[in-house]
Scaffold this active site. Structure first.
Site, PDB file in Angstrom:
ATOM      1  N   ARG A 135       2.909  -4.973   2.240  1.00 16.63           N
ATOM      2  CA  ARG A 135       3.939  -5.738   1.520  1.00 16.63           C
ATOM      3  C   ARG A 135       5.319  -5.100   1.630  1.00 16.63           C
ATOM      4  O   ARG A 135       6.315  -5.682   1.205  1.00 16.63           O
ATOM      5  CB  ARG A 135       3.546  -5.894   0.053  1.00 16.63           C
ATOM      6  CG  ARG A 135       2.316  -6.790  -0.134  1.00 16.63           C
ATOM      7  CD  ARG A 135       1.955  -6.985  -1.593  1.00 16.63           C
ATOM      8  NE  ARG A 135       1.685  -5.739  -2.287  1.00 16.63           N
ATOM      9  CZ  ARG A 135       0.504  -5.136  -2.320  1.00 16.63           C
ATOM     10  NH1 ARG A 135      -0.532  -5.662  -1.702  1.00 16.63           N
ATOM     11  NH2 ARG A 135       0.335  -4.012  -2.973  1.00 16.63           N
ATOM     12  N   CYS A 136       5.394  -3.907   2.209  1.00 20.86           N
ATOM     13  CA  CYS A 136       6.654  -3.160   2.301  1.00 20.86           C
ATOM     14  C   CYS A 136       7.278  -3.343   3.682  1.00 20.86           C
ATOM     15  O   CYS A 136       6.640  -3.067   4.697  1.00 20.86           O
ATOM     16  CB  CYS A 136       6.374  -1.683   2.036  1.00 20.86           C
ATOM     17  SG  CYS A 136       7.779  -0.598   2.343  1.00 20.86           S
ATOM     18  N   SER A 137       8.528  -3.786   3.724  1.00 26.15           N
ATOM     19  CA  SER A 137       9.186  -4.009   5.016  1.00 26.15           C
ATOM     20  C   SER A 137       9.360  -2.709   5.791  1.00 26.15           C
ATOM     21  O   SER A 137       9.218  -2.700   7.021  1.00 26.15           O
ATOM     22  CB  SER A 137      10.534  -4.714   4.827  1.00 26.15           C
ATOM     23  OG  SER A 137      11.420  -3.918   4.068  1.00 26.15           O
TER      24      SER A 137
END
Length: 115
Positions: free
Chosen positions: A10-12
């Site tokens: 979920r983390c860019s």
């Protein structure tokens, strides 16, 4: 090359780091650290190898950080490590481990230093 990424999809920053590793021609071992957090020994080893203190590797923007009082002056590295182990969402990401070193890859381009 043996590469491990402690990843949060979920983390860019984590996604971009994973993409950079793959673009360099490597397929890393992916550890979803929220589901499978590092052990105390692994976390301590990653911190030491990356030259970071616990405060450098904790996500201070997480609401849990303040809720647990970790923003207070004088909180020890040991207490921060305990908190990251008990609440993996507090661990900043992504950590990447290779034979050439360990980095907290923020920004993602940092991974190139150890590929």
């Amino acid at each position: 090359m043996d590469i491990t990424i402690y990843h949060n999809p979920r983390c860019s920053n984590s996604r971009n780091t994973l993409a950079a590793i793959r673009e360099a021609g490597h397929e890393p071992r992916i550890v979803d650290y929220l589901a499978t957090p590092p052990t105390r020994e692994e976390l301590m080893s990653m911190l030491a190898a990356s030259g970071l203190r616990a405060r450098d590797a904790i996500r201070s923007k997480e609401s849990l950080y303040a809720e647990l009082g970790l923003d207070a002056e004088g909180v020890s590295d040991e207490a921060l490590i305990d908190a990251m182990l008990a609440h993996p969402a507090l661990l900043n990401r992504p950590f990447v481990v290779t034979p050439k070193g360990v980095r907290l890859c923020r920004p993602p381009e940092t991974v190139h230093d150890i590929l």
